[in-house]
Design a protein around this motif. Structure first.
Motif, PDB file in Angstrom:
ATOM      1  N   MET A  95       6.709   8.297   1.046  1.00 44.98           N
ATOM      2  CA  MET A  95       4.965   7.982   0.850  1.00 44.98           C
ATOM      3  C   MET A  95       3.932   6.511   0.205  1.00 44.98           C
ATOM      4  SD  MET A  95       4.385   9.640  -3.515  1.00 44.98           S
ATOM      5  CE  MET A  95       3.451   8.889  -4.699  1.00 44.98           C
ATOM      6  N   ALA A  96       3.114   7.231   0.517  1.00 45.65           N
ATOM      7  CA  ALA A  96       2.184   5.780   0.380  1.00 45.65           C
ATOM      8  C   ALA A  96       2.470   4.737  -1.131  1.00 45.65           C
ATOM      9  CB  ALA A  96       0.109   5.869   1.011  1.00 45.65           C
ATOM     10  N   ASN A  97       2.274   4.110  -0.458  1.00 45.04           N
ATOM     11  CA  ASN A  97       1.839   2.925  -1.953  1.00 45.04           C
ATOM     12  C   ASN A  97       0.960   2.549  -2.788  1.00 45.04           C
ATOM     13  OD1 ASN A  97       2.388   1.486  -3.845  1.00 45.04           O
ATOM     14  ND2 ASN A  97       2.630  -0.734  -2.851  1.00 45.04           N
ATOM     15  N   LEU A  98       0.426   3.267  -3.711  1.00 46.76           N
ATOM     16  CA  LEU A  98      -0.434   3.883  -4.336  1.00 46.76           C
ATOM     17  C   LEU A  98      -0.877   2.996  -5.756  1.00 46.76           C
ATOM     18  CD1 LEU A  98      -1.841   7.721  -3.184  1.00 46.76           C
ATOM     19  CD2 LEU A  98      -2.184   5.842  -1.932  1.00 46.76           C
ATOM     20  N   ASP A  99      -2.266   2.720  -6.398  1.00 48.20           N
ATOM     21  CA  ASP A  99      -1.825   2.203  -7.370  1.00 48.20           C
ATOM     22  C   ASP A  99      -3.156   3.299  -8.277  1.00 48.20           C
ATOM     23  OD1 ASP A  99      -4.676   1.699  -6.535  1.00 48.20           O
ATOM     24  OD2 ASP A  99      -4.797  -0.228  -6.532  1.00 48.20           O
ATOM     25  N   ASP A 100      -3.010   3.170  -9.212  1.00 43.68           N
ATOM     26  CA  ASP A 100      -4.066   4.406 -10.462  1.00 43.68           C
ATOM     27  C   ASP A 100      -5.218   4.179  -9.173  1.00 43.68           C
ATOM     28  OD1 ASP A 100      -1.786   4.517 -11.959  1.00 43.68           O
ATOM     29  OD2 ASP A 100      -2.841   3.439 -13.482  1.00 43.68           O
ATOM     30  N   ILE A 101      -5.726   3.235  -9.218  1.00 39.62           N
ATOM     31  CA  ILE A 101      -7.713   4.089  -8.754  1.00 39.62           C
ATOM     32  C   ILE A 101      -7.103   4.166  -7.442  1.00 39.62           C
ATOM     33  CG2 ILE A 101      -9.272   2.645  -7.477  1.00 39.62           C
ATOM     34  CD1 ILE A 101      -8.907  -0.103  -9.843  1.00 39.62           C
ATOM     35  N   ASP A 102      -6.304   4.095  -6.409  1.00 41.14           N
ATOM     36  CA  ASP A 102      -6.127   4.645  -5.530  1.00 41.14           C
ATOM     37  C   ASP A 102      -6.355   6.706  -6.098  1.00 41.14           C
ATOM     38  OD1 ASP A 102      -6.522   2.641  -3.726  1.00 41.14           O
ATOM     39  OD2 ASP A 102      -4.595   2.537  -3.359  1.00 41.14           O
ATOM     40  N   LYS A 103      -5.195   6.263  -6.309  1.00 39.79           N
ATOM     41  CA  LYS A 103      -4.829   7.578  -7.328  1.00 39.79           C
ATOM     42  C   LYS A 103      -6.123   8.728  -7.895  1.00 39.79           C
ATOM     43  CE  LYS A 103       0.683   7.036  -8.121  1.00 39.79           C
ATOM     44  NZ  LYS A 103       1.084   7.126  -8.446  1.00 39.79           N
ATOM     45  N   ARG A 104      -7.207   8.442  -8.704  1.00 42.85           N
ATOM     46  CA  ARG A 104      -8.238   8.136  -8.844  1.00 42.85           C
ATOM     47  C   ARG A 104      -9.369   8.313  -7.452  1.00 42.85           C
ATOM     48  NH1 ARG A 104      -8.490   4.593 -13.400  1.00 42.85           N
ATOM     49  NH2 ARG A 104     -10.802   3.544 -13.068  1.00 42.85           N
ATOM     50  N   LEU A 105      -9.178   7.451  -6.840  1.00 42.19           N
ATOM     51  CA  LEU A 105      -9.939   7.867  -5.546  1.00 42.19           C
ATOM     52  C   LEU A 105      -9.544   9.125  -4.827  1.00 42.19           C
ATOM     53  CD1 LEU A 105     -10.590   4.444  -4.262  1.00 42.19           C
ATOM     54  CD2 LEU A 105     -12.425   5.550  -5.136  1.00 42.19           C
TER      55      LEU A 105
END
Length: 153
Positions: free
Chosen positions: A1-11
């Motif tokens: 799984m890609a290393n996503l932060d909260d902003i990436d998830k919201r995007l």
């Protein structure tokens, strides 16, 4: 799984819900300015997290009145036989999805057709004579109560 932060998830959540949102609007929704928002989206595209964009079409308004799920069993599960079947399915426009399964059924297909006569012609003319097909069981969709693209974020 890609290393996503909260902003990436919201995007991703915003783009999944509305793929045509402008970069400026998307940036506002997630609390960024436009340039870093665009960089993040392009990075997600380059990493393959975002595979593409498409319009969600209504099949019935385009003349495809029925959807059928077909469970296909193959004569052989050798890798070359599986690939040959998958390649054949990739060339059939009516087959919208093709999933290999674990268990007694080898593949499940989502098929659209204009009507029952067209589906019957597809079934007997293109699907059952496909490479390595042993049996096909079909189920006609009566109603769709949920159809959500993407994944829960």
């Amino acid at each position: 799984m890609a290393n996503l932060d909260d902003i990436d998830k919201r995007l991703l959540s915003e783009l999944q819900a509305e793929g045509r949102v402008t970069n400026v609007e998307l940036a506002q929704r997630v609390g960024l300015t436009a340039p870093p928002c665009l960089r993040r989206v392009r990075g997600l595209e380059e990493d393959g997290v975002i595979r593409g964009y498409h319009a969600d079409l209504d099949p019935s308004k385009l003349g495809f009145a029925i959807t059928v799920f077909a469970m296909v069993s193959l004569k052989s599960q050798a890798e070359s036989a599986l690939r040959e079947f998958e390649d054949h399915m990739a060339g059939l426009a009516e087959v919208r999805e093709c999933h290999m399964l674990n268990g007694e059924i080898d593949f499940i297909l989502k098929i659209v057709s204009q009507d029952l006569q067209s589906f019957q012609e597809f079934l007997t003319g293109k699907l059952t004579p496909a490479p390595n097909v042993e049996s096909v069981k079909t189920s006609l969709t009566i109603r769709t109560s949920k159809q959500v693209p993407g994944v829960p974020l």
